[in-house]
Motif scaffolding. Sequence first.
Motif, PDB file in Angstrom:
ATOM      1  N   PRO A  57     -22.851   1.309  31.533  1.00  0.00           N
ATOM      2  CA  PRO A  57     -21.675   1.916  30.909  1.00  0.00           C
ATOM      3  C   PRO A  57     -21.161   1.098  29.727  1.00  0.00           C
ATOM      4  CG  PRO A  57     -21.467   1.920  33.288  1.00  0.00           C
ATOM      5  CD  PRO A  57     -22.655   1.072  32.974  1.00  0.00           C
ATOM      6  N   LEU A  58     -20.691   1.826  28.700  1.00  0.00           N
ATOM      7  CA  LEU A  58     -20.154   1.217  27.490  1.00  0.00           C
ATOM      8  C   LEU A  58     -18.695   1.615  27.314  1.00  0.00           C
ATOM      9  CD1 LEU A  58     -22.942   1.674  24.774  1.00  0.00           C
ATOM     10  CD2 LEU A  58     -21.832  -0.485  25.405  1.00  0.00           C
ATOM     11  N   LEU A  59     -17.849   0.617  27.155  1.00  0.00           N
ATOM     12  CA  LEU A  59     -16.432   0.819  26.865  1.00  0.00           C
ATOM     13  C   LEU A  59     -16.196   0.499  25.396  1.00  0.00           C
ATOM     14  CD1 LEU A  59     -13.328   0.995  27.416  1.00  0.00           C
ATOM     15  CD2 LEU A  59     -13.476  -1.373  28.250  1.00  0.00           C
ATOM     16  N   LEU A  93     -16.605   5.118  28.231  1.00  0.00           N
ATOM     17  CA  LEU A  93     -15.162   4.904  28.368  1.00  0.00           C
ATOM     18  C   LEU A  93     -14.597   4.529  27.007  1.00  0.00           C
ATOM     19  CD1 LEU A  93     -16.731   2.988  30.804  1.00  0.00           C
ATOM     20  CD2 LEU A  93     -14.442   3.237  31.761  1.00  0.00           C
ATOM     21  N   VAL A  94     -13.324   4.839  26.793  1.00  0.00           N
ATOM     22  CA  VAL A  94     -12.636   4.435  25.567  1.00  0.00           C
ATOM     23  C   VAL A  94     -11.277   3.863  25.941  1.00  0.00           C
ATOM     24  CG1 VAL A  94     -11.615   6.732  25.172  1.00  0.00           C
ATOM     25  CG2 VAL A  94     -11.913   5.145  23.250  1.00  0.00           C
ATOM     26  N   ASP A  95     -10.883   2.798  25.239  1.00  0.00           N
ATOM     27  CA  ASP A  95      -9.583   2.177  25.427  1.00  0.00           C
ATOM     28  C   ASP A  95      -8.602   2.780  24.423  1.00  0.00           C
ATOM     29  OD1 ASP A  95      -7.450   0.166  24.629  1.00  0.00           O
ATOM     30  OD2 ASP A  95      -8.325  -0.921  26.303  1.00  0.00           O
ATOM     31  N   GLU A 114     -12.611  15.777  26.449  1.00  0.00           N
ATOM     32  CA  GLU A 114     -13.510  16.851  26.010  1.00  0.00           C
ATOM     33  C   GLU A 114     -14.930  16.324  25.838  1.00  0.00           C
ATOM     34  OE1 GLU A 114     -11.661  18.305  22.478  1.00  0.00           O
ATOM     35  OE2 GLU A 114     -10.172  19.507  23.564  1.00  0.00           O
ATOM     36  N   GLY A 115     -15.045  15.053  25.460  1.00  0.00           N
ATOM     37  CA  GLY A 115     -16.347  14.411  25.332  1.00  0.00           C
ATOM     38  C   GLY A 115     -16.840  13.768  26.611  1.00  0.00           C
ATOM     39  N   GLU A 116     -16.173  14.061  27.719  1.00  0.00           N
ATOM     40  CA  GLU A 116     -16.552  13.563  29.048  1.00  0.00           C
ATOM     41  C   GLU A 116     -16.534  12.038  29.118  1.00  0.00           C
ATOM     42  OE1 GLU A 116     -20.254  15.443  30.058  1.00  0.00           O
ATOM     43  OE2 GLU A 116     -19.293  17.380  30.410  1.00  0.00           O
ATOM     44  N   MET A 117     -15.551  11.439  28.447  1.00  0.00           N
ATOM     45  CA  MET A 117     -15.352   9.997  28.505  1.00  0.00           C
ATOM     46  C   MET A 117     -14.162   9.678  29.392  1.00  0.00           C
ATOM     47  SD  MET A 117     -15.736   9.144  24.442  1.00  0.00           S
ATOM     48  CE  MET A 117     -15.438   7.390  24.668  1.00  0.00           C
ATOM     49  N   ALA A 118     -14.276   8.619  30.177  1.00  0.00           N
ATOM     50  CA  ALA A 118     -13.144   8.131  30.944  1.00  0.00           C
ATOM     51  C   ALA A 118     -12.217   7.346  30.012  1.00  0.00           C
ATOM     52  CB  ALA A 118     -13.612   7.245  32.086  1.00  0.00           C
ATOM     53  N   VAL A 119     -10.933   7.379  30.296  1.00  0.00           N
ATOM     54  CA  VAL A 119      -9.937   6.767  29.414  1.00  0.00           C
ATOM     55  C   VAL A 119      -9.243   5.598  30.101  1.00  0.00           C
ATOM     56  CG1 VAL A 119      -7.748   7.123  28.210  1.00  0.00           C
ATOM     57  CG2 VAL A 119      -9.545   8.867  28.091  1.00  0.00           C
ATOM     58  N   GLY A 146      -2.563  10.479  31.964  1.00  0.00           N
ATOM     59  CA  GLY A 146      -3.924  10.972  32.120  1.00  0.00           C
ATOM     60  C   GLY A 146      -5.009   9.922  32.137  1.00  0.00           C
ATOM     61  N   ALA A 147      -4.626   8.660  32.215  1.00  0.00           N
ATOM     62  CA  ALA A 147      -5.631   7.596  32.237  1.00  0.00           C
ATOM     63  C   ALA A 147      -6.376   7.581  33.561  1.00  0.00           C
ATOM     64  CB  ALA A 147      -4.973   6.238  32.013  1.00  0.00           C
ATOM     65  N   GLU A 148      -7.700   7.474  33.473  1.00  0.00           N
ATOM     66  CA  GLU A 148      -8.479   7.188  34.676  1.00  0.00           C
ATOM     67  C   GLU A 148      -8.241   5.745  35.109  1.00  0.00           C
ATOM     68  OE1 GLU A 148      -9.688  10.864  33.503  1.00  0.00           O
ATOM     69  OE2 GLU A 148      -9.945   9.142  32.177  1.00  0.00           O
TER      70      GLU A 148
END
Length: 232
Positions: A57-59, A93-95, A114-119, A146-148
């Motif tokens: 996984p890449l954040l 994932l994105v910060d 929408e891009g299926e990324m966890a936040v 809405g943060a995972e």
Amino acid sequence: MPKIAIPLTGERLPALYEELEYVRALPADLLEWRADYYLGNLLEVPSLLRENVGEKPLLCTVRTRKEGGQAALTPEEYEAAVTALIGTGKFDLVDLELSCGQERLLRLLRLAHEGEMAVVISKHDFEKTPPEHEIFCTLLEMERLGAELPKYAVMPQNVRDVLALLSATERASREFGPVVTMSMGALGKISRASGAYFGSCITFAAGKNASAPGQISAEDLKAVLQDLDPAR
């Protein structure tokens, strides 16, 4: 055990290649690209990273200066940079910084989902540790937005500050789910190794370079986490 994240902070492609080679032998569960350190075209990096890390996984993180990072960006520039990186589709994932403003944050969060990324919604205090209840309420706000993974990093002035962070972490993880927290600096190192007990599910370790004060080397941190693992 908490997952170990290792930051990549290279300023140019050769430095990033060197870091990627270095971390291959390290016990990383995921990698964080600190895009704010990068001095070139940000969009030349995501494909390179994905090709070199495989399924790991890449954040993606663009850390602004007001949150302790390197990026001197206006809120509008921050949104544009993060939007472009989300659009590459190369990250898991994105910060997103809580301080960027709620409307902007919600736009970015919607794009990521929408891009299926966890936040990861994050907040950093490099000067102090807020009261325990304030830390908890901030984590709760992030979760409700809405943060995972709500993330809060603070700077302790004494042992009581570390205990406040750990207590807020335990309550948050018990009441609404996974969080990521850390008490920074030498005094807060214990918080980076105690997630299995207090509920922080990711801990950031130093690879070739550290990205925050108090980060422990990945190999040392893995050994400590294994020793402290309550399941052993």
